[in-house]
Design a protein around this motif. Structure first.
Motif, mmCIF file in Angstrom:
data_model
loop_
_atom_site.group_PDB
_atom_site.id
_atom_site.type_symbol
_atom_site.label_atom_id
_atom_site.label_comp_id
_atom_site.label_asym_id
_atom_site.label_seq_id
_atom_site.Cartn_x
_atom_site.Cartn_y
_atom_site.Cartn_z
ATOM 1 N N GLY A 1 13.054 1.514 -13.148
ATOM 2 C CA GLY A 1 13.018 2.447 -14.517
ATOM 3 C C GLY A 1 13.942 2.059 -15.311
ATOM 4 O O GLY A 1 13.775 1.934 -16.629
ATOM 5 N N ALA A 2 15.265 1.742 -14.988
ATOM 6 C CA ALA A 2 16.477 1.348 -15.813
ATOM 7 C C ALA A 2 16.066 -0.175 -16.658
ATOM 8 O O ALA A 2 16.109 -0.321 -17.654
ATOM 9 N N ARG B 1 2.222 4.535 -11.073
ATOM 10 C CA ARG B 1 2.922 5.551 -11.601
ATOM 11 C C ARG B 1 3.501 4.956 -12.754
ATOM 12 O O ARG B 1 3.738 5.820 -13.715
ATOM 13 N N ALA B 2 3.933 3.909 -12.753
ATOM 14 C CA ALA B 2 4.592 3.224 -13.922
ATOM 15 C C ALA B 2 3.377 3.249 -15.079
ATOM 16 O O ALA B 2 3.698 3.356 -16.213
ATOM 17 N N GLY C 1 13.276 0.575 -19.001
ATOM 18 C CA GLY C 1 13.697 1.195 -20.284
ATOM 19 C C GLY C 1 14.610 0.525 -21.152
ATOM 20 O O GLY C 1 14.268 0.661 -22.566
ATOM 21 N N SER C 2 15.295 -0.491 -20.408
ATOM 22 C CA SER C 2 16.103 -1.220 -21.099
ATOM 23 C C SER C 2 15.408 -2.101 -22.067
ATOM 24 O O SER C 2 15.564 -2.304 -23.357
ATOM 25 N N VAL D 1 0.747 -1.284 -0.134
ATOM 26 C CA VAL D 1 0.172 0.278 -0.114
ATOM 27 C C VAL D 1 0.750 1.095 0.113
ATOM 28 O O VAL D 1 0.485 2.154 -0.842
ATOM 29 N N ASP E 1 13.424 -0.089 -5.998
ATOM 30 C CA ASP E 1 13.962 1.088 -6.268
ATOM 31 C C ASP E 1 13.461 1.735 -7.460
ATOM 32 O O ASP E 1 13.524 1.032 -8.360
ATOM 33 N N ASP E 2 13.014 3.092 -7.360
ATOM 34 C CA ASP E 2 12.197 3.609 -8.533
ATOM 35 C C ASP E 2 13.408 3.627 -9.962
ATOM 36 O O ASP E 2 13.007 3.205 -11.214
ATOM 37 N N LEU E 3 14.547 4.140 -9.528
ATOM 38 C CA LEU E 3 15.706 4.077 -10.300
ATOM 39 C C LEU E 3 16.187 3.080 -11.192
ATOM 40 O O LEU E 3 16.205 2.856 -12.327
ATOM 41 N N ALA E 4 16.097 1.915 -10.217
ATOM 42 C CA ALA E 4 16.471 0.650 -10.895
ATOM 43 C C ALA E 4 15.326 0.018 -11.611
ATOM 44 O O ALA E 4 15.676 -0.537 -12.629
ATOM 45 N N GLN F 1 3.656 2.591 -6.743
ATOM 46 C CA GLN F 1 4.726 2.724 -7.959
ATOM 47 C C GLN F 1 4.301 1.854 -9.363
ATOM 48 O O GLN F 1 4.492 2.439 -10.226
#
Lengths: 156, 156, 156, 156
Positions: free
Chosen positions: C145-146, C53-54, C149-150, C44, C140-143, C50
């Motif tokens: 996202g990567a 948001r994605a 994206g990849s 929650v 983790d958002d950054l991880a 997350q």
């Protein structure tokens, strides 16, 4: 609990106040003294914004929020010139004094008088001028609020 | 989309790197350029910690995270001496260059070349040296991660 | 790295989609599968927002975000009726399936097929239908996202 | 300021207390009444954790933190069975009562008596049984702490 009287401030320069402040002059009011350094991460992320919020929240009470820039490291990096820009950028509006230095002592005078252990340090002084609370590090909002609310309720 | 080539950096002093860096020298790698000022609240709370996390997270890839201290205001308050203490206190470990100033121009050279609008600014440069992304203000982690992940996947 | 093919979903009821979804039907697209329980605090506070948001961030790509309500405890407390109110109150707009139960097994079918260890679990499936990433707990958002994206950059 | 007396609670079931609680029985103590719904996002992210922190922080004082599950929508989704799992998963340890329903009224009895506008609602009751504070929505920690600290300091 028997509370010790707070020693006086020793300040070499003031920001956000037309007149220098003294704890003697603030006798009769509750004081939240926020000791910080502008390059201390825990101050910038937590302690300083908390002091600003307290200043705003309690503006209709007789609480006085007073900042104290207690530089004990990186002295050349945290001069009053840098502090002034910091105050401007972070939009701080409560009175902030620069803790005075004596001779070559790295620890400034007021910090020494209060025997503070580092930054941020929050000190709460009662209407009678005694130290009622001292906390080093992150101070919980709910707990700090309770201390301030309690002291503000005490009869002058 | 046609991407323009990134102009070169103009740096007067480097921290956290044994050798000066150039974008020409980083050709073939993906570069995240993080432009910031040490007294910019949005940099300190968001942009700079994000750059540090990217530096740590992508350490096994060929992403290069490069900081650029683009002072365009309060120049006397954000000297390299103050920046050095800032880097130490915030435990930043990625290479950081001081954007060079020319004459009496308030805006530093690299900031001018990239036509940045303020700080923080995140610029992502592809392996071919072209600018693939530029963002002013708070950059979403998920979105930035996707950009970096995508560019790292592109064949050199 | 050799990736295993993802097993198929077993869903007893769908929300936020006019048609039931299958991983076979999503072949050719990248899929973020978000397994959660509506009374799991880490879902929650972190995982489910997350995923939402994605879903919003990548809406112009061919990423498919799919939620999976994998109830393996407190079954009577997390019925589809409760889930429907949860989806409404938290304004979730991505497709969410209720992981099917077989007989008296406490662990639902899809959760078992994927051998998930708990909730939240994030699984990323490539265009070829293989599992490219599986993470249990806070992602983790950054991880994340990567990774997305990849995979989105890979040629179909 | 003249404070009105708080009406009594009407509770159909209690959790986390061996005996039913009444405001009459709590006379002489300060009471923080936290009205919430388990599927109300602002309760879950802010109000309920705040009540839990107050319960822990003030455990050595005579503050009583009392939760009230005031279901006024999605009734079938927030039954006592679901609430019990919620309390378990979020590790809530303060007493929580289920606000009683009368007939087919969607709004439960205590919520009606207090004329609450929604959830979360925080109500602070003084030692004399009068309502000293009522707040709908997100309650600031510093402000709530000040109210509680002030009332706890008042002589019984």
């Amino acid at each position: 609990m028997t509370a010790l009287p707070a020693p006086e401030l020793a300040v070499s320069r003031w920001f956000n106040t037309p007149e220098p402040l003294t704890l003697a002059g603030l006798r009769g009011r509750v004081v939240l003294l926020h000791a910080f350094q502008m390059l201390c991460p825990g101050c910038v992320s937590h302690g300083t914004p908390q002091a600003q919020r307290a200043h705003t929240l309690f503006r209709h009470t007789d609480l006085a929020v007073v900042g104290l820039h207690t530089v004990f490291e990186h002295h050349a990096a945290m001069t009053p010139v840098s502090l002034e820009a910091f105050i401007h950028e972070y939009r701080l509006t409560f009175p902030i004094g620069v803790d005075a230095h004596e001779g070559n002592q790295p620890v400034p005078v007021t910090m020494g008088r209060f025997k503070m252990r580092g930054t941020p340090t929050a000190i709460v002084i009662g209407r009678d001028g005694t130290i009622r609370h001292e906390g080093f590090g992150q101070e919980d909002d709910l707990a700090l609020g309770a201390i301030l609310g309690s002291l503000l309720t005490e009869k002058p």
